[in-house]
Design a protein around this motif. Structure first.
Motif, mmCIF file in Angstrom:
data_model
loop_
_atom_site.group_PDB
_atom_site.id
_atom_site.type_symbol
_atom_site.label_atom_id
_atom_site.label_comp_id
_atom_site.label_asym_id
_atom_site.label_seq_id
_atom_site.Cartn_x
_atom_site.Cartn_y
_atom_site.Cartn_z
ATOM 1 N N SER A 38 0.819 -1.205 0.000
ATOM 2 C CA SER A 38 0.000 0.000 0.000
ATOM 3 C C SER A 38 0.856 1.259 0.000
ATOM 4 C CB SER A 38 -0.951 -0.004 1.195
ATOM 5 O OG SER A 38 -0.222 -0.004 2.393
ATOM 6 N N SER A 39 2.095 1.174 0.484
ATOM 7 C CA SER A 39 2.943 2.358 0.508
ATOM 8 C C SER A 39 3.341 2.812 -0.888
ATOM 9 C CB SER A 39 4.196 2.103 1.353
ATOM 10 O OG SER A 39 4.966 1.091 0.748
ATOM 11 N N SER A 40 3.190 1.937 -1.897
ATOM 12 C CA SER A 40 3.517 2.342 -3.253
ATOM 13 C C SER A 40 2.387 3.149 -3.889
ATOM 14 C CB SER A 40 3.833 1.124 -4.118
ATOM 15 O OG SER A 40 2.677 0.345 -4.288
ATOM 16 N N TYR A 41 1.243 3.193 -3.238
ATOM 17 C CA TYR A 41 0.106 3.967 -3.737
ATOM 18 C C TYR A 41 -0.020 5.257 -2.944
ATOM 19 C CZ TYR A 41 -1.481 -0.086 -6.308
ATOM 20 O OH TYR A 41 -1.576 -1.125 -7.174
ATOM 21 N N PRO A 42 -0.223 6.352 -3.644
ATOM 22 C CA PRO A 42 -0.464 7.615 -2.933
ATOM 23 C C PRO A 42 -1.773 7.538 -2.150
ATOM 24 C CG PRO A 42 0.019 7.979 -5.252
ATOM 25 C CD PRO A 42 -0.166 6.508 -5.069
ATOM 26 N N ASP A 43 -1.917 8.393 -1.216
ATOM 27 C CA ASP A 43 -3.095 8.434 -0.359
ATOM 28 C C ASP A 43 -4.319 8.904 -1.149
ATOM 29 O OD1 ASP A 43 -3.775 10.253 2.738
ATOM 30 O OD2 ASP A 43 -4.912 8.733 1.682
ATOM 31 N N ILE A 44 -5.276 8.009 -1.344
ATOM 32 C CA ILE A 44 -6.495 8.337 -2.091
ATOM 33 C C ILE A 44 -7.246 9.478 -1.423
ATOM 34 C CG2 ILE A 44 -8.792 7.488 -2.733
ATOM 35 C CD1 ILE A 44 -7.520 4.780 -3.254
ATOM 36 N N ASP A 45 -7.335 9.457 -0.112
ATOM 37 C CA ASP A 45 -8.064 10.497 0.603
ATOM 38 C C ASP A 45 -7.439 11.873 0.369
ATOM 39 O OD1 ASP A 45 -10.150 11.314 2.458
ATOM 40 O OD2 ASP A 45 -8.504 11.714 3.848
ATOM 41 N N ALA A 46 -6.115 11.961 0.433
ATOM 42 C CA ALA A 46 -5.444 13.246 0.213
ATOM 43 C C ALA A 46 -5.649 13.729 -1.215
ATOM 44 C CB ALA A 46 -3.955 13.134 0.528
ATOM 45 N N ALA A 51 -14.197 8.690 -6.771
ATOM 46 C CA ALA A 51 -14.402 7.839 -7.950
ATOM 47 C C ALA A 51 -13.388 8.189 -9.039
ATOM 48 C CB ALA A 51 -15.828 8.000 -8.474
ATOM 49 N N PHE A 52 -13.135 9.468 -9.248
ATOM 50 C CA PHE A 52 -12.172 9.908 -10.250
ATOM 51 C C PHE A 52 -10.764 9.404 -9.918
ATOM 52 C CE2 PHE A 52 -8.895 12.961 -11.435
ATOM 53 C CZ PHE A 52 -9.033 12.965 -12.812
ATOM 54 N N VAL A 53 -10.340 9.573 -8.664
ATOM 55 C CA VAL A 53 -8.993 9.158 -8.242
ATOM 56 C C VAL A 53 -8.835 7.642 -8.354
ATOM 57 C CG1 VAL A 53 -7.421 9.001 -6.257
ATOM 58 C CG2 VAL A 53 -8.568 11.172 -6.795
ATOM 59 N N VAL A 54 -9.842 6.897 -7.922
ATOM 60 C CA VAL A 54 -9.773 5.434 -7.997
ATOM 61 C C VAL A 54 -9.745 4.980 -9.453
ATOM 62 C CG1 VAL A 54 -11.032 3.296 -7.502
ATOM 63 C CG2 VAL A 54 -10.772 5.049 -5.730
ATOM 64 N N GLU A 55 -10.572 5.577 -10.290
ATOM 65 C CA GLU A 55 -10.582 5.223 -11.713
ATOM 66 C C GLU A 55 -9.238 5.536 -12.354
ATOM 67 O OE1 GLU A 55 -11.227 3.972 -15.457
ATOM 68 O OE2 GLU A 55 -12.447 3.497 -13.701
ATOM 69 N N ARG A 56 -8.667 6.670 -11.997
ATOM 70 C CA ARG A 56 -7.352 7.058 -12.526
ATOM 71 C C ARG A 56 -6.300 6.035 -12.113
ATOM 72 N NH1 ARG A 56 -5.036 10.881 -9.642
ATOM 73 N NH2 ARG A 56 -2.934 11.062 -10.356
ATOM 74 N N ARG A 57 -6.359 5.617 -10.864
ATOM 75 C CA ARG A 57 -5.403 4.630 -10.365
ATOM 76 C C ARG A 57 -5.603 3.285 -11.068
ATOM 77 N NH1 ARG A 57 -4.792 3.544 -4.184
ATOM 78 N NH2 ARG A 57 -3.586 5.426 -4.389
ATOM 79 N N THR A 58 -6.863 2.872 -11.218
ATOM 80 C CA THR A 58 -7.165 1.603 -11.875
ATOM 81 C C THR A 58 -6.697 1.629 -13.326
ATOM 82 O OG1 THR A 58 -9.076 1.307 -10.452
ATOM 83 C CG2 THR A 58 -9.013 -0.018 -12.446
ATOM 84 N N ALA A 59 -6.962 2.713 -14.026
ATOM 85 C CA ALA A 59 -6.515 2.853 -15.411
ATOM 86 C C ALA A 59 -4.994 2.849 -15.485
ATOM 87 C CB ALA A 59 -7.072 4.129 -16.028
ATOM 88 N N GLY A 60 -4.346 3.500 -14.515
ATOM 89 C CA GLY A 60 -2.887 3.529 -14.470
ATOM 90 C C GLY A 60 -2.289 2.168 -14.226
ATOM 91 N N SER A 61 -2.940 1.375 -13.371
ATOM 92 C CA SER A 61 -2.399 0.042 -13.083
ATOM 93 C C SER A 61 -2.582 -0.886 -14.270
ATOM 94 C CB SER A 61 -3.047 -0.546 -11.818
ATOM 95 O OG SER A 61 -4.410 -0.805 -12.021
ATOM 96 N N ARG A 62 -3.625 -0.641 -15.093
ATOM 97 C CA ARG A 62 -3.817 -1.463 -16.298
ATOM 98 C C ARG A 62 -2.758 -1.167 -17.342
ATOM 99 N NH1 ARG A 62 -9.818 -0.535 -15.730
ATOM 100 N NH2 ARG A 62 -9.362 1.352 -16.889
ATOM 101 N N THR A 63 -2.273 0.080 -17.344
ATOM 102 C CA THR A 63 -1.271 0.464 -18.337
ATOM 103 C C THR A 63 0.148 0.383 -17.779
ATOM 104 O OG1 THR A 63 -1.382 2.816 -17.743
ATOM 105 C CG2 THR A 63 -2.872 2.020 -19.502
ATOM 106 N N GLY A 64 0.268 -0.035 -16.516
ATOM 107 C CA GLY A 64 1.586 -0.174 -15.893
ATOM 108 C C GLY A 64 2.056 1.087 -15.198
ATOM 109 N N SER A 65 1.197 2.113 -15.123
ATOM 110 C CA SER A 65 1.555 3.356 -14.451
ATOM 111 C C SER A 65 0.634 3.521 -13.264
ATOM 112 C CB SER A 65 1.377 4.532 -15.414
ATOM 113 O OG SER A 65 1.424 5.744 -14.704
#
Length: 129
Positions: A4-12, A113-127
């Motif tokens: 989890s430390s590799s992911y930025p804080d969703i709440d922030a 929802a926007f931040v989570v979607e951005r993260r999910t899309a990033g993880s699908r593309t390797g970013s």
């Protein structure tokens, strides 16, 4: 396995995005124009000074560049009129978000929802950003 430390804080990230979206909406209602890039940068710095620096610079740029687009979308949320009174009530002293405000609650949900979607899309593309 990714820690989890590799992911930025969703709440922030969501909190910063709410602040920027509300700032965009307030500027639009007061002047008829959206924030300039300079104003977005200044608003981001103000948020950082008030809330700490838990969102890295690349993420801040990414969030700031999408704030107007998301502001245009959330302005269409049914049941909330984003007039000056509502937008001013969303801030506590113009530096902090008033999390009891219905406008903040509605926008916060859209921003998470926007931040989570951005993260999910990033993880699908390797970013992850």
């Amino acid at each position: 396995m990714t820690t989890s430390s590799s992911y930025p804080d969703i709440d922030a990230q969501a909190d910063l995005m709410v602040y920027l979206v509300l700032s965009q909406l307030l500027m639009r209602h007061l002047t008829g124009r959206w924030l300039t890039v300079q104003h977005v940068v200044e608003s981001t710095h103000l948020w950082l000074l008030t809330n700490g620096g838990s969102v890295d610079w690349l993420q801040r740029i990414s969030l700031g560049s999408r704030a107007q687009e998301l502001a245009e979308e959330v302005a269409q949320i049914e049941g909330i009129t984003f007039d000056v009174r509502t937008l001013e009530a969303a801030f506590s002293g113009y530096q902090h978000l008033n999390h009891r405000s219905p406008a903040v609650a509605a926008i916060y949900g859209a921003c998470v929802a926007f931040v989570v979607e951005r993260r999910t899309a990033g993880s699908r593309t390797g970013s992850e950003k």
